[in-house]
Design a protein around this motif. Sequence first.
Motif, short mmCIF file in Angstrom:
data_model
loop_
_atom_site.label_atom_id
_atom_site.label_comp_id
_atom_site.label_asym_id
_atom_site.label_seq_id
_atom_site.Cartn_x
_atom_site.Cartn_y
_atom_site.Cartn_z
N PHE A 332 -18.21 -23.17 -9.60
CA PHE A 332 -18.41 -23.88 -8.34
C PHE A 332 -19.20 -22.96 -7.41
N ARG A 333 -20.21 -23.52 -6.81
CA ARG A 333 -21.06 -22.74 -5.91
C ARG A 333 -21.23 -23.48 -4.60
N ASP A 334 -21.07 -22.75 -3.49
CA ASP A 334 -21.42 -23.29 -2.18
C ASP A 334 -22.37 -22.31 -1.50
N ALA A 335 -22.53 -22.45 -0.22
CA ALA A 335 -23.52 -21.61 0.47
C ALA A 335 -23.09 -20.15 0.55
N ALA A 336 -21.80 -19.88 0.39
CA ALA A 336 -21.31 -18.52 0.63
C ALA A 336 -20.92 -17.78 -0.64
N GLU A 337 -20.45 -18.48 -1.68
CA GLU A 337 -19.90 -17.77 -2.83
C GLU A 337 -20.00 -18.60 -4.10
N LEU A 338 -19.81 -17.88 -5.19
CA LEU A 338 -19.73 -18.50 -6.53
C LEU A 338 -18.33 -18.24 -7.04
N ARG A 339 -17.64 -19.34 -7.44
CA ARG A 339 -16.29 -19.21 -7.97
C ARG A 339 -16.29 -19.57 -9.44
N ILE A 340 -15.55 -18.80 -10.22
CA ILE A 340 -15.51 -18.95 -11.67
C ILE A 340 -14.06 -19.07 -12.09
N LEU A 341 -13.76 -20.06 -12.93
CA LEU A 341 -12.44 -20.22 -13.53
C LEU A 341 -12.60 -20.32 -15.03
N VAL A 342 -11.94 -19.42 -15.75
CA VAL A 342 -11.88 -19.47 -17.21
C VAL A 342 -10.40 -19.59 -17.57
N ARG A 343 -10.05 -20.70 -18.21
CA ARG A 343 -8.63 -20.97 -18.51
C ARG A 343 -8.49 -21.32 -19.98
N ASN A 344 -7.57 -20.62 -20.65
CA ASN A 344 -7.22 -21.03 -22.01
C ASN A 344 -5.81 -21.60 -22.01
N GLU A 345 -5.64 -22.68 -22.74
CA GLU A 345 -4.37 -23.39 -22.77
C GLU A 345 -3.31 -22.56 -23.51
N PRO A 346 -2.03 -22.84 -23.27
CA PRO A 346 -0.97 -22.06 -23.92
C PRO A 346 -0.98 -22.23 -25.43
N THR A 347 -0.59 -21.17 -26.11
CA THR A 347 -0.53 -21.19 -27.58
C THR A 347 0.89 -21.10 -28.10
N GLY A 348 1.84 -20.81 -27.24
CA GLY A 348 3.21 -20.65 -27.70
C GLY A 348 3.57 -19.24 -28.08
N ALA A 349 2.58 -18.39 -28.32
CA ALA A 349 2.84 -16.99 -28.67
C ALA A 349 2.92 -16.16 -27.39
N PRO A 350 3.78 -15.13 -27.35
CA PRO A 350 3.86 -14.29 -26.14
C PRO A 350 2.57 -13.50 -25.94
N LEU A 351 2.21 -13.36 -24.67
CA LEU A 351 1.01 -12.59 -24.34
C LEU A 351 1.33 -11.10 -24.33
N GLY A 352 0.33 -10.29 -24.70
CA GLY A 352 0.50 -8.84 -24.69
C GLY A 352 0.44 -8.31 -23.27
#
Length: 396
Positions: A332-352
Amino acid sequence: MGWIVKDLGRFLFGRDPAVHPKTRLGRALPLIGVLAGFLCGLMAYEYYLGNVRHPDWILTVIASVLIGLTIALIPTRPLLAWRVAFVTAILTSLRIHIDQGTPWPFQPVQILTYPVILAVVAIRHPRGVVLWTGLSAFLLLIVYVLPPNVPGLLLALVAVLVVGDQVRRRREVQRALAEEEERSELAQTRRAIAEERNRIAREMHDVVAHHMSLIAVRAETAIYRIEGVPPAVAEELQAIAGTSREALTEMRRLLGVLRNDSVPLTEPQPTLDDLAGLVREAREAGVLIEYSPLPGAEVPPGVGLAAFRIVQEALSNARRHAAGAPVAIVLFRDAAELRILVRNEPTGAPLGPEGKGHGLLGMRERAAAVGGTLRTGPTADGAYEVVATLPLDGEA
């Protein structure tokens, strides 16, 4: 008071500092001193023959040789030259009586030589040694010079010693400045080397690790994506995947040697427009990605570079820690900044554990380099998000 006794010992028994001339004239000074000593010795001998009644030939020769030796020692051994001159002055004043009516019992070569020796001693030696040298010269004035002439000669003596001492101090300051400049240049060179090593380490992690992980993922998933893979080919693909992961491990070890996290970021080439190719490569490796590019979005080069590297690292982390999970990339970009979202869905395994590798640190540095912020971590529903906010005027 200890320094007075110490410098007295140096004055009586110490050696002159070694001289390392850098010019032709400096290297020729010892030879010039020897020639000047020889000529002045002859002049002293002739002077004694013409001005001493019933001269002692042996004593006259000895005095002339000592005067010549004094002058020969001035360029390389000025303190030793003063010791010889001091002994010669006492010897000649006691045993050689000059007929000419002079206010001191010394011949002209000696009188002209003493100020030169005192000046060179003041230039070459510390202040304590110079003080004792001046006191010994003052002793000669008091004992052998007529009282009306002592004040003027004393002022001349002090002036010679002060000027020589100031020359020594100026040389020391110049030498200290030169050493400081050399240390500064060395520090700048080391910093440049560290910056280059940091750039290499970051680019190796961002680029090489990305492609190596792609090779490993594609080799491992080929038998599931391609039907009818022969067993021999499947075994070879598994070997390729294993070798790729070993190469990644060795590369991370190398990064531990190359990386210096205190060195600021330098700017490589990728931009925001290259995200489409990055997503295409990940999809070809079997990653499910939802991505909608920003058509016609113009951002500063540094912001585009930071955005590309952050998304690249987020995709690599998703493949390593959440294999098979869908990934969404939102810009998402507006006049002031660029925002980035990278999301991966849950896998059921515990995260390190988070933040122990170079990837998350690199993403934070990329965002900070353009004045932005980065937030990473699991969400309430078990997914994992990377959220970056990059101001468009951060480079300014």
